[in-house]
Structures are given as structure tokens and as C-alpha cells.
Design a protein around this motif. Structure first.
Motif, PDB file in Angstrom:
ATOM      1  N   LYS A 291      -0.533  38.860  57.878  1.00 39.82           N
ATOM      2  CA  LYS A 291      -1.158  38.872  59.192  1.00 39.82           C
ATOM      3  C   LYS A 291      -0.942  40.206  59.884  1.00 39.82           C
ATOM      4  O   LYS A 291       0.051  40.890  59.679  1.00 39.82           O
ATOM      5  CB  LYS A 291      -0.592  37.750  60.070  1.00 39.82           C
ATOM      6  N   ASN A 292      -1.942  40.543  60.719  1.00 41.83           N
ATOM      7  CA  ASN A 292      -1.861  41.766  61.493  1.00 41.83           C
ATOM      8  C   ASN A 292      -0.559  41.781  62.307  1.00 41.83           C
ATOM      9  O   ASN A 292      -0.264  40.844  63.032  1.00 41.83           O
ATOM     10  CB  ASN A 292      -3.078  41.828  62.443  1.00 41.83           C
TER      11      ASN A 292
ATOM     12  N   ASP B 115      -5.864  35.561  64.352  1.00 41.63           N
ATOM     13  CA  ASP B 115      -6.221  36.911  63.920  1.00 41.63           C
ATOM     14  C   ASP B 115      -7.442  36.929  62.998  1.00 41.63           C
ATOM     15  O   ASP B 115      -8.213  37.894  62.999  1.00 41.63           O
ATOM     16  CB  ASP B 115      -5.043  37.567  63.190  1.00 41.63           C
TER      17      ASP B 115
ATOM     18  N   GLU C 156      -2.652  33.550  67.824  1.00 39.70           N
ATOM     19  CA  GLU C 156      -2.489  33.703  66.378  1.00 39.70           C
ATOM     20  C   GLU C 156      -3.733  33.269  65.612  1.00 39.70           C
ATOM     21  O   GLU C 156      -3.668  32.573  64.602  1.00 39.70           O
ATOM     22  CB  GLU C 156      -1.250  32.930  65.904  1.00 39.70           C
TER      23      GLU C 156
ATOM     24  N   ARG D 282       1.721  41.072  70.128  1.00 40.26           N
ATOM     25  CA  ARG D 282       0.920  40.179  70.960  1.00 40.26           C
ATOM     26  C   ARG D 282       0.946  40.679  72.401  1.00 40.26           C
ATOM     27  O   ARG D 282       1.998  40.632  73.056  1.00 40.26           O
ATOM     28  CB  ARG D 282       1.460  38.753  70.898  1.00 40.26           C
TER      29      ARG D 282
ATOM     30  N   LEU E 291      -5.307  37.277  69.431  1.00 46.04           N
ATOM     31  CA  LEU E 291      -3.988  37.683  68.958  1.00 46.04           C
ATOM     32  C   LEU E 291      -2.905  36.775  69.526  1.00 46.04           C
ATOM     33  O   LEU E 291      -1.983  36.348  68.820  1.00 46.04           O
ATOM     34  CB  LEU E 291      -3.713  39.131  69.353  1.00 46.04           C
TER      35      LEU E 291
ATOM     36  N   ILE F 155     -10.779  37.774  64.570  1.00 47.60           N
ATOM     37  CA  ILE F 155     -11.014  39.046  65.276  1.00 47.60           C
ATOM     38  C   ILE F 155     -12.214  39.808  64.712  1.00 47.60           C
ATOM     39  O   ILE F 155     -13.068  40.274  65.472  1.00 47.60           O
ATOM     40  CB  ILE F 155      -9.738  39.910  65.262  1.00 47.60           C
TER      41      ILE F 155
END
Length: 538
Positions: A427-428, A459, A457, A432, A454, A462
Motif C-alpha cells: 500500500k501507498n 488507496d 485506507e 494520512r 487515503l 485513488i
């Protein structure tokens, strides 16, 4: 279109500078005067490419750009239209080239569907005068008029429809439709087609339905020996009287009904006859794959709207064959809107090169995955169409090979059309951000949207929602409420295509809907805790 790099910024700046220059008006008037069947490359860039580039830009500079263009060209366009198209003889006939250029300038000046607003009284006055001129062009047609109006072109933009209604233009169209002195095909038919286009405004439709003289006259035209009048009259009666009477089963009931999966048709093709060559090629391929397909020409030319409605109610998928001709047709809009009302599985197909759906068609299909036949080529596009059918069926809780008629030969097996699983990536790790969101989602900026995803969660969504502000995300939520299964399938496919995140799971999708709903304003009549149709996927 976004301004992600300096090159795009330079290209957009050049386009705006050129469209705002005196050269733009000079080229436009030259084409209007000469009416050529084709234009030079320089003219095409100035009158079509630059406007198209600006029209599809949705970045932060859009209000500033549109304001500048209106200051430069709105008054000129109003004067030109009033001077050369008064609705009085000699009439000006617009060829295809001129029509395309007019559509581009209309998109520059009147894209209310992209949030463009009229900011000054002066602009409002110019827009009102343009609408008045268009009305004069339409309603002054009589037997002496050698030119047939194309009402689809003049009423394809929602803002023009609304302005015509606001300015009481319907009274003039009613005269044209009702009075015998007007030519049946050159005046009466276009007036009826315009009135049909205006019936997509619910308030106007209710008013028209209460006009007893009009309804009785239209009923007589349903038996007219002239097929064109008969068709539009039948459409008006169906739109005003029969469509409102149709009832839609609640989504939960539709999904759980043991008989709903057994449809008479696998696919209904909704299309404009301008695109019939490609549509019939698609039809032949589908039938070769042993799918049951409904298309109006298979029954009769100008099939009754009762037959159209019955086909939509009894089909598994509705394929919308999108093009300018499709969008401009009130008949196609009726089919598309009824398919949405019936909560059909909709798959949009792009039929003409570089076509981008806007207006009512863009709203209906913006959250769906397009299959672009000109871009992909027929064979690849057809495989993509079959893939979309398979994805819809996989996400249908009642889907089985038996009740959906899925074919068992290799060209259409589920194992061939299900995309390979994307490997999980880390995950990125972007921190946050602590952002206090406005409680009303329509006030969110693009940064608020990203921060929300973000923070929750989510992601993986996005890339799919990149560039969206809160108003657009609100539309996505509304579409999810209308057809949760189709939207889950669509978002899942978008996430898979990004190849930047893990696959979208049902859990993630439900979390997204649950987290975002607190920012959606409550409306009177809304259920506080509606039962989600997506539960049937569990």
C-alpha cells in the motif's frame, strides 16, 4: 484533461489564445459564407481542434478560461447569429461542416453540464438573445421554407432545452404542431420532434400532458399516412402517458426473484440508424455466438415504443451504441433513459472515432466502461464487449451457466474472459493527511477527495477517482445507489486496469459506500437505512 505537465499547460494556453483572437471569428464567418464541404488543416485546428481541447478541460483554470472566451466571443456570436439567421427569407442552410463548427462553439460557450455558469447580466442577456434567435429560426418555418430544420442538432444541449422552456418557446412549437397552415413535414414534424426532446423535462412533460387539445391532436397523428409523423406522435403518446405508468420492481426484489434471470433476450441493441452498418456487424457476431438479440429492424422499421419497452424489460443487457447521431436522437434518449429506469445492465459502445459522450448521454454512462470500436478495431472491441458481459454475469448472485445461456465453446468461456488477478502490491506509504472535510460533499476539492480515500485506507480507488472533485464523487455515489452491482463491476474493472493497487474487493466497495454516505445531504423521502442490493453478492 488535466494539466499534469508543462507541455499540456502550453497547449491549452495556445488553444485559449487562438480561440479568443479575432482570427477565430474571421475563419468562422468565412466558412459560414462559403459553406465548403471540407476545410483546410489550419481551419480545422482553429475551429474544431482548439475548441475540443478546451471543452474537455476540467482543471482548476476552467472558470477563468470560459469567462475569458465568453468575454471575447459571446457578443460576437450573438450578433452574427442574429444578423444571418433571423428566421426570415432568404433562409441559410447549414451543411455538415458548418453544423460541426456550430456544435464546437456551442460547447465552448454553453457547457453547463461541466459546471460553467453565467456570471454577469450582460452574458445572461446575450444568452437569452441567442435562445430567442434559435426560436425564431425554428418557428418561422412554413410551406415557403425550402430548408428542413434538424431539431436534433438544435436541442441536443440540455441548457438550450431549459432556456427554450424558460422563455415559453413551447407555445410557438405548439402552434406549428397544431395549426393546419404549417407544412406537415417541413414545420409540423420538426416542431413535434422538438416538443418530444423537451418532454425529458418532467415539469414540461406534465404541462404538455395536461394540454387536452395537443394530446387529442397527437392521437390523430398516430394514424397519419406519413410514417415520420406517425412515429413521432406515437413516441409522444408513449413518453407522456405510458412511460410514467411503468413500475420498477425494487432492486432487492429484482435480484432475488427466481424468474428474473430467465430473460427473453440476452442483449438489446439501442442505436441510431446512422450507425446501422457497424451495429449490424456487431449483431451478426453476437448471433454467431448464439446470443438472443433484440434490435428494432429485426421486427419492423420504426418499431413501436411498446415493443421497445417490452424488449428492455425482457433483456439481460442493453448495449448503447454511442455517437453524435445517437445523442441527438430523442428516440435513442427514450430508449436509454428507460433502460436506466429499469436498472438494466448497460454496456456503452463508442461507434465513431474520437467520440466523447456529453450532455444526457455523458451523465448516463460516465461511470461505465466504454468499449471503443474505432480505437480497438472490431475484433479486439468485440472481445472486450464479451468480457464485459462475463464480468457482469460473474457479479450477479443468480448467475449460472444454465439460466444465463453462457456458451461453452472457447470463444466465450468465462475462463477466457475473466482478467488475471493482479498481484498484491504494498500500500501507498503516503502519510494520512489530517484534513477537516466540509460536511457537504459538493464543497470538496480534488485534494479533499484524495485525502478522504487515503484517510479511509481506500488507496486502490485513488487512480480511478483521480481528478474528481466532491461534486463528481457525489454523482458516483448516486450511480452506486441506482445500480450497485453495475457500479461495483465498473469500479472493480477500473481498479484492475490501473495496475497500481490491489484488486477492489466487495468489502472495500461496501466500506467506500458506508464511509461516504455521511457526507451526502439527506433529502426528504430518502430511506435512512435502505437495504443494499449488493448484499445479494455475499
Amino acid at each position: 484533461m488535466t494539466l499534469a505537465n508543462p507541455k499540456l499547460t502550453d497547449e491549452l494556453t495556445i488553444a485559449v489564445d487562438q480561440v479568443c483572437s479575432p482570427l477565430y471569428a474571421q475563419m468562422f464567418e468565412k466558412i459560414a459564407k462559403e459553406q465548403p464541404s471540407s476545410i483546410t488543416n489550419a481551419e480545422n485546428v482553429m475551429l474544431q481542434n482548439y475548441p475540443n481541447q478546451i471543452t474537455w478541460y476540467e482543471g482548476s483554470r476552467r472558470p477563468e478560461i470560459i469567462e475569458r472566451i465568453r468575454r471575447a466571443q459571446l457578443k460576437w456570436f450573438n450578433s452574427w447569429l442574429s444578423e444571418h439567421n433571423t428566421g426570415q427569407p432568404p433562409y441559410v442552410k447549414w451543411g455538415l461542416t458548418m453544423t460541426n463548427i456550430l456544435l464546437h462553439v456551442s460547447n465552448l460557450l454553453f457547457r453547463i453540464d461541466l459546471g460553467d455558469i453565467i456570471t454577469t447580466d450582460e452574458q445572461r442577456n446575450d444568452c437569452r438573445q441567442i435562445a430567442d434567435t434559435i426560436k425564431r429560426i425554428l418557428v418561422s418555418v412554413s410551406e415557403s421554407n425550402p430548408v428542413t430544420i434538424d431539431p436534433d442538432v438544435l436541442t441536443q444541449h440540455d441548457q438550450i432545452r431549459e432556456e427554450l422552456i424558460k422563455q415559453k418557446g413551447d407555445s410557438l412549437f405548439l402552434r406549428c404542431a397544431l395549426e393546419d397552415k404549417f407544412n406537415p413535414l417541413k414545420a409540423k414534424l420538426p416542431a413535434l420532434e422538438i416538443l418530444l426532446a423537451l418532454t425529458f423535462n418532467k415539469d414540461f412533460a406534465a404541462t404538455l400532458k395536461d394540454n387536452t387539445a395537443f394530446i387529442n391532436h397527437v392521437r390523430t397523428l398516430t394514424s397519419s399516412p406519413q410514417q415520420e409523423l406517425q412515429l413521432v406522435a406515437t413516441a409522444l403518446i408513449w413518453k407522456l402517458e405510458k412511460e410514467p405508468e411503468t413500475t420498477v420492481q425494487p432492486v432487492q426484489e429484482q435480484m432475488s426473484s427466481p424468474t428474473i434471470a430467465k430473460k427473453q433476450y440476452n442483449i438489446m441493441i439501442s442505436y441510431s440508424h446512422n450507425d446501422k452498418e457497424l451495429c449490424h456487424r456487431i449483431l451478426n457476431a453476437l448471433e454467431k455466438d448464439q446470443l438472443r438479440v433484440w434490435i428494432d429492424s429485426r421486427l419492423m422499421h420504426g418499431a413501436t415504443f411498446d415493443a421497445m419497452a417490452k424488449a428492455i424489460e425482457n433483456t439481460e443487457f442493453v448495449v448503447m451504441c454511442m455517437s453524435d447521431a445517437y445523442k441527438q436522437s430523442a428516440f435513442c434518449e427514450m430508449e436509454a433513459s428507460y433502460a436506466v429506469k429499469r436498472r438494466c445492465h448497460i454496456i456503452p459502445l463508442v461507434m465513431t472515432a474520437n467520440y466523447k459522450a456529453d450532455g444526457w448521454l455523458g451523465v448516463l454512462t460516465s461511470a461505465l466502461i466504454y468499449v471503443d470500436f474505432p480505437k480497438l478495431g472490431f475484433d479486439k472491441a468485440y472481445q472486450e464487449l464479451k468480457k464485459q458481459i462475463g464480468l457482469f454475469r460473474m457479479n450477479d448472485s443468480n448467475s449460472t451457466p444454465a439460466n444465463h445461456g453462457i456458451l461453452h465453446h472457447d470463444s466465450f468461456s468465462l475462463t477466457a474472459i475473466i482478467p488475471k488477478a493482479i498481484s498484491t502490491v504494498e500500500k501507498n506509504k503516503e502519510p494520512r493527511p489530517v484534513v477537516e472535510y466540509p460536511h457537504y460533499i459538493d464543497m470538496w476539492t480534488k485534494d479533499h477527495v484524495k485525502s478522504f480515500l487515503l484517510d479511509k485506507e481506500l488507496d486502490m480507488l485513488i487512480p480511478t477517482f483521480e481528478g474528481m472533485n466532491g461534486r463528481l464523487l457525489h454523482k458516483v455515489y448516486n450511480m452506486c445507489q441506482t445500480n450497485e452491482q453495475a457500479m461495483f463491476s465498473s469500479l472493480k474493472e477500473d481498479v484492475a486496469r490501473s495496475q497500481l493497487a490491489t484488486a477492489l474487493s466487495l468489502k472495500d466497495y461496501l466500506i467506500f459506500l458506508d464511509e461516504i454516505k455521511i457526507y451526502i445531504p439527506y433529502k426528504a423521502g430518502d430511506q435512512l437505512n435502505p437495504t443494499s442490493a449488493i448484499c445479494n453478492l455475499m
